[in-house]
Enzyme design. Structure first.
Site, PDB file in Angstrom:
ATOM      1  CE  LYS A   1      -4.460   0.264   0.744  1.00  0.00           C
ATOM      2  NZ  LYS A   1      -5.296  -0.673   0.031  1.00  0.00           N
TER       3      LYS A   1
HETATM    4  N1  GLU Z   1      -7.075  -0.208  -3.140  1.00  0.00           N
HETATM    5  C1  GLU Z   1      -7.821  -1.391  -3.402  1.00  0.00           C
HETATM    6  C2  GLU Z   1      -7.815  -2.310  -2.182  1.00  0.00           C
HETATM    7  O1  GLU Z   1      -7.631  -1.868  -1.090  1.00  0.00           O
HETATM    8  C3  GLU Z   1      -7.392  -2.080  -4.683  1.00  0.00           C
HETATM    9  C4  GLU Z   1      -5.982  -2.558  -4.723  1.00  0.00           C
HETATM   10  C5  GLU Z   1      -5.553  -3.038  -6.095  1.00  0.00           C
HETATM   11  O2  GLU Z   1      -6.382  -3.136  -6.974  1.00  0.00           O
HETATM   12  O3  GLU Z   1      -4.363  -3.322  -6.251  1.00  0.00           O
HETATM   13  O4  GLU Z   1      -8.077  -3.475  -2.281  1.00  0.00           O
END
Ligand code: GLU
Length: 418
Positions: free
Chosen positions: A107
């Site tokens: 993240k």
């Molecule tokens: N931000 C989204 C999540 O928390 C998507 C992450 C992604 O598609 O890589 O799952």
């Protein structure tokens, strides 16, 4: 590890320890599974439109590299901090493992308020962040996607910045891009659609008829709004909604077609004339069948977990329920929880499809994408439900246990180098 000190990181660690105890993971293996592989903090100086220079702080945490590249969103929000990003990265790991994606979790985030920034400032900030991250990202290293405060445009700028650096177009560097530059059909809708699909499955379990059910959705961003629309299409009545500015309630149901018109004009759902204003606290305690927290972490806490009045808690956000609240919910079997790492997995699943399509330069129809999405969600839901019923553990514990176990096994079989 106090560099990650943050209530959200503490929460993710507490969950991990509970699952590790349940799985009887040897103490020697725990830190290796829990702690992020690597974390980057970068200073991002940009020109503001008024001529001044401001330095923002950006983060990226890559939780583990055992199963493939790392994968996860990029968040723009004033509260972004290293510990929060680390917790969200850890959850991405369990989410990807639970759904069988060949990724570790990651993240990123920038502490900024995108709502107070111009589009040009956001572009400069995004490009600068991408530039600073170049040594640490790549289609086989770490692949970003949208999260709170970012969108398709953010991903297009990232892809462009990275591609200029490489000297050719590298669409697989990010997912959640516009379809015109290698994005996948159905990616934007995937998280919300997945939430509604799983709510539908949960309705079967608790014997609830969609046409008689009511729902409350906290957060009307990309995930909350698509989830609300998809639930309405199933016949569910939406009785309360909120965004960052406040909430609205109408016992008879909110016409979201009309509400969208209001939002188009006013940029918020607050002030919508055919509903009453309510606070965020009231929203979460509104009696309903389906409660969908689709905003930020730590919304269902020990303070309100005893009072929420729903039959299905569909966690569209990441980490909306604290471990203290979980303990209360475990005493309330009338509330069926679809835990976050399962409930919102639709987003990263279609991100995976997008990455595969980009690598192969072979693109699928929206029906193909959605069919495959539902197939994966169905498999994960069935496994989690089965384990929860058989082992008499909560749905969250079952989901986390399946995810953590897969990563543990992969680490074990690969061994410890050197
Ligand atoms: N931000 C989204 C999540 O928390 C998507 C992450 C992604 O598609 O890589 O799952």
């Amino acid at each position: 590890m106090n560099i990650y000190e943050h209530p959200t990181f503490q929460m993710a660690c507490q969950q991990f320890e509970t699952v590790a105890n349940y799985l009887e993971i040897p103490l020697n293996d725990r830190d290796r599974l829990k702690l992020p592989k690597r974390s980057m903090i970068v200073s991002l100086p940009i020109h503001r439109d008024n001529g001044s220079i401001e330095v923002f702080t950006g983060y990226r945490v890559q939780h583990h590299l055992t199963l493939g590249p790392t994968k996860g969103g990029l968040r723009y929000h004033p509260d972004v901090a290293l510990g929060e990003v680390a917790a969200l990265a850890m959850w991405m790991s369990w989410k990807c493992a639970l759904t069988g994606l060949p990724y570790g979790g990651a993240k990123g985030g920038i502490a900024c308020d995108p709502r107070t920034m111009s589009i040009r400032e956001l572009e400069r900030l995004t490009r600068r962040y991408t530039q600073e991250m170049i040594p640490f990202i790549g289609p086989q290293i770490d692949v970003m996607a949208p999260d709170v405060g970012t969108n398709e445009q953010t991903m297009a700028w990232m892809m462009d910045t990275y591609s200029v650096h490489v000297g050719s177009t590298v669409s697989s560097i990010v997912t959640g891009k516009p379809v015109s530059v290698g994005g996948s059909l159905g990616r934007k809708e995937s998280t919300g659609r997945g939430v509604a699909y799983l709510v539908n499955r949960a309705m079967d379990i608790v014997h609830l008829n969609a046409s008689e059910a009511t729902a409350v959705v906290q957060g009307f961003g990309n995930v909350g709004s698509v989830a609300a629309w998809s639930l309405v299409r199933q016949g569910v009545k939406i009785i309360a909604l909120s965004d960052v500015n406040g909430g609205i309630y109408n016992r008879k149901g909110i016409d979201i077609w009309k509400l969208e018109e209001h939002i188009q004009k006013h940029k918020t759902l607050v002030g919508y004339s055919e509903a009453d204003a309510i606070t965020n606290e009231e929203l979460l305690l509104t009696p309903c069948d389906i409660l969908v927290p689709a905003a930020m972490e730590r919304q269902i806490t020990e303070k309100n977990a005893g009072q929420i009045k729903c039959r299905i808690l569909a966690e569209a956000a990441n980490g909306p329920t604290t471990p203290e609240a979980d303990r209360i919910l475990e005493q309330r079997p009338e509330v069926f929880v679809i835990p976050d790492i399962l409930c919102n997995a639709g987003g990263v699943i279609v991100s995976y499809f997008e990455w595969v399509q980009d690598i192969q330069s072979f693109f699928w129809s929206e029906t193909e994408v959605t069919d495959k999405l539902f197939r994966i969600l169905e498999g994960a839901f069935t496994q989690v439900l089965h384990m929860s019923q058989k082992q008499k553990i909560s749905m969250r514990m079952a989901a986390l246990a399946l995810g953590v176990k897969r990563v543990q096994e992969a680490k074990k079989v690969r061994g410890l180098f050197p």
